[in-house]
Design a protein around this motif. Structure first.
Motif, short mmCIF file in Angstrom:
data_model
loop_
_atom_site.label_atom_id
_atom_site.label_comp_id
_atom_site.label_asym_id
_atom_site.label_seq_id
_atom_site.Cartn_x
_atom_site.Cartn_y
_atom_site.Cartn_z
N SER A 162 6.71 4.32 4.69
CA SER A 162 6.36 3.03 5.43
C SER A 162 5.56 3.04 6.39
O SER A 162 6.06 4.10 7.37
N GLN A 163 4.47 2.55 6.46
CA GLN A 163 3.42 2.83 7.72
C GLN A 163 4.21 2.34 8.91
O GLN A 163 4.32 3.33 9.77
N SER A 164 4.95 1.15 9.15
CA SER A 164 5.47 0.76 10.26
C SER A 164 7.04 1.09 10.67
O SER A 164 7.27 1.34 11.53
N THR B 163 0.91 -1.13 -0.08
CA THR B 163 0.09 0.07 -0.05
C THR B 163 0.80 1.15 -0.10
O THR B 163 0.61 2.30 -0.68
N SER B 164 1.85 1.21 0.90
CA SER B 164 2.74 2.36 0.64
C SER B 164 3.42 2.77 -0.64
O SER B 164 3.73 3.96 -0.90
N LYS C 23 -6.26 -4.17 -1.79
CA LYS C 23 -7.21 -4.18 -0.58
C LYS C 23 -8.15 -5.66 -0.91
O LYS C 23 -8.45 -6.17 0.13
N ALA D 212 -4.02 -1.96 5.30
CA ALA D 212 -3.60 -0.58 5.59
C ALA D 212 -4.58 0.13 5.01
O ALA D 212 -5.31 0.22 3.52
N THR E 84 9.64 -2.34 7.52
CA THR E 84 9.56 -3.15 6.47
C THR E 84 11.18 -3.28 5.85
O THR E 84 11.76 -2.42 5.64
N GLU F 285 -6.54 -8.92 -0.79
CA GLU F 285 -6.04 -9.14 0.35
C GLU F 285 -6.68 -9.55 1.55
O GLU F 285 -6.45 -10.41 2.25
O1 M6R Z 1 4.46 -0.78 7.04
P1 M6R Z 1 4.47 -0.68 5.45
O2 M6R Z 1 4.10 0.55 5.10
O3 M6R Z 1 6.37 -0.53 5.00
O4 M6R Z 1 4.17 -1.97 4.91
C1 M6R Z 1 4.17 -2.13 3.74
C2 M6R Z 1 3.37 -3.22 3.10
O5 M6R Z 1 3.72 -4.50 3.89
C3 M6R Z 1 1.94 -3.07 3.39
O6 M6R Z 1 1.34 -1.87 2.98
C4 M6R Z 1 1.03 -4.17 3.08
O7 M6R Z 1 0.79 -4.18 1.70
C5 M6R Z 1 -0.65 -4.09 3.57
N1 M6R Z 1 -0.89 -5.30 4.33
C6 M6R Z 1 -1.65 -3.69 2.58
O8 M6R Z 1 -2.90 -3.41 3.11
#
Ligand code: M6R
Length: 361
Positions: free
Chosen positions: A102-104, A58-59, A239, A155, A107, A242
């Motif tokens: 990156s959300q987290s 998603t990112s 989405k 996400a 990654t 998934e």
């Molecule tokens: O934490 P991040 O944004 O780096 O994660 C990247 C992907 O693993 C994450 O966006 C994944 O594709 C999601 N599960 C999508 O909903």
């Protein structure tokens, strides 16, 4: 807890008006058209000749969205899947800004890409949701998206906050690099200030449940769009697959005739994302899939006219700046995916085989 929602994902979809307010809080001056970031050094953008955005999932779609906006404003910008970027000799110089999304912030592929870019001399910026994540430590500077904790593996609110934060970043980079705000800046920032209300309107009026019910049991689900809506098409499909485990694919609308059209039948509903830019062309693509019998679900701000006349279903979004239109459209697609998966009784917050954070390459 889930505050009355059956799933975190549904709750997090509904949190978007609030999370988006936090993302932009104190960062936008709608009067001057200026973007004020408190977090980093002004020199980060001085003399930047090229921007690379590296990310996964998603990112990566948020990165693609931003790259297309920057490029449209004359700043060379490219989005890369971090896992692929890591395989090349980083194509950077000291005037390349590499933005890791990156959300987290944990990654593995994204961290690896940033390490390589950094050792090759690039400037690096983390765009993340997590304070003091590994990514923030590895990058020269960080821009926090402030979406709040996201529990669902899918996400949702973090995508809209990433896109919005990256939009502010784009305006800032363009202003710094070219010495003047982009021609779109004022209008766009004004539209961004209305975005939380726009998303609330989508949440209050969406007919995504009906759409999910109408097309349950289809062979595959396709998503198309052009420009920023290409990235939203990919995100809509990600989405959907998934969490529903159904076959879903996103394409650039322009790509259809070069192969994917062979897959289109009356059993493959096609979600067509209109942004208000190049809608004529996208409408032609909708006609092409409809001629093969496919149901067309239009995501549009129009309430009458050609698009609405043609579509079998319409998911309405408030009218806004075309650069921003993908965000509300994406919320409609999040809702469709959610309702489709819910009808199938899927494990929505923890889909099979997936983890929230992918810490191995
Ligand atoms: O934490 P991040 O944004 O780096 O994660 C990247 C992907 O693993 C994450 O966006 C994944 O594709 C999601 N599960 C999508 O909903």
């Amino acid at each position: 807890g889930k505050s009355g929602y059956d799933h975190y994902m549904h709750k997090e979809i509904h949190e978007q008006p609030e999370s988006l307010r936090r993302t932009t809080q104190g960062r936008v001056n709608t009067l001057t058209g200026a973007v004020d970031f408190e977090e980093f050094d002004e020199d980060l953008f001085a003399g930047v000749t090229q921007v690379h955005l590296v990310a996964m999932g998603t990112s990566y779609h948020a990165a693609m969205y931003a790259a297309s906006l920057l490029a449209a404003r004359g700043v060379p910008a490219y989005a890369f899947m971090a896992g692929e970027y890591s395989l090349m000799r980083p194509p950077v110089t000291d005037s390349t800004l590499v933005v890791a999304v990156s959300q987290s912030g944990e990654t593995a592929d994204t961290l690896d890409a940033i390490r390589r870019a950094r050792s090759a001399g690039a400037r690096t910026l983390a765009v993340t949701n997590v304070v003091a994540s590994s990514l923030t430590r590895e990058c020269d500077d960080s821009l926090l998206i402030r979406a709040g904790p996201e529990i669902g593996v899918a996400a949702t609110k973090t995508f809209s906050s990433q896109v919005t934060a990256l939009m502010l970043l784009c305006e800032r980079v363009v202003a710094d690099v070219t010495g003047t705000p982009s021609a779109e800046s004022r209008d766009l920032l004004e539209s961004i200030s209305r975005l939380p209300g726009d998303i609330q309107a989508v949440l209050d009026t969406s007919t995504a449940l009906e759409v999910a019910q109408a097309y349950a049991g289809s062979e595959a689900y396709f998503f198309i769009g052009r420009g920023v809506a290409h990235s939203v098409a990919l995100e809509g499909a990600l989405k959907f697959k998934e969490i529903s485990y159904e076959h879903a694919e996103g394409f650039a609308a322009s790509e259809l005739k070069h192969g994917p059209l062979a897959l289109v039948t009356e059993h493959t509903p096609v979600f067509v994302i209109f942004t208000g830019r190049d809608d004529e062309m996208t409408l032609n693509n909708a006609k092409e899939v409809q001629a093969r019998g496919a149901p067309v679900i239009a995501i549009t701000s129009h309430t009458d006219g050609d698009i609405v006349d043609l579509a079998d279903h319409v998911l309405t979004v408030p009218e806004t700046h075309p650069d921003l239109a993908g965000v509300a459209a994406n919320v409609q697609l999040q809702l469709v995916a959610y309702h489709a998966a819910n009808q199938l009784g899927r494990s929505i917050d923890k889909p099979r085989n997936l983890a929230k954070c992918v810490t191995v390459e």
